[in-house]
Design an enzyme around this catalytic site. Sequence first.
Site: not given
Length: 246
Positions: A14, A16, A178
């Site tokens: 990922d 961001d 996240d």
Amino acid sequence: MLIAPTVKAIVFTDWDGTVTLQDSNDFMTDNIGFGEKRRRELNIEVLEGRSTFRDAFRDMLDSVHKPFPECIEYLKEHIQLDPGFADFYKWAKESGIPVIVVSSGMKPIIHALLVKLVGEDAANNIEIVANDVKVNDDGSWDIVYRDESGFGHDKSRAIKPYAALPKEERPVLFYAGDGVSDLSAAQETDLLFAKVGRDLITYCEREGIPYHVFHTYTDIHDKIKAIVSGAVTLESAIENKNVEAL
């Protein structure tokens, strides 16, 4: 196109809040959109299955009215790189381990931040699999989703072709994430790295998905390096031992 199966490992990540310290889309929403309170409400709705990520994310971005070029400059001023990522990327490149960004964000933003935070080499060599953006003549803009799924970009689709390779050709697959945009990818690799204190861990605990917690990319670097070298096993890296190992 699939990367040649001669590589020993692939790291899907990922962007961001994982490669960067802040989530750029959350940052825009919180500061120049409808604010953190409403954003968190939407995140919870996605986690609890009462809304799709696709719809919640569009609502977030629709609340940001700054022209797209100004959004990129705004983010370049405020978004910071995870302190361990640059060293990890250097090691991965030297070790022949591809790093693929799989993001629910927008490719032009990710590329611009990669150039600023890591450099032209990284921006040109790291594959970015993400949504796009349509910029209108007046500077207004709309996200262009990658697919028709409820995620807008079903990240698992980028990973599954590698997971389906014959055992003798298949590299070890890692994923780092996240938040709620990572839910579709959470079960697709050999080891999932989930960021401490974030929504992805909440989801994994609820669904019984194995993971290894990380604080910074230095933790990911150390663990992948140890696994690839044979110093530790994939199974030993799983931290929530109450679930069945992958």
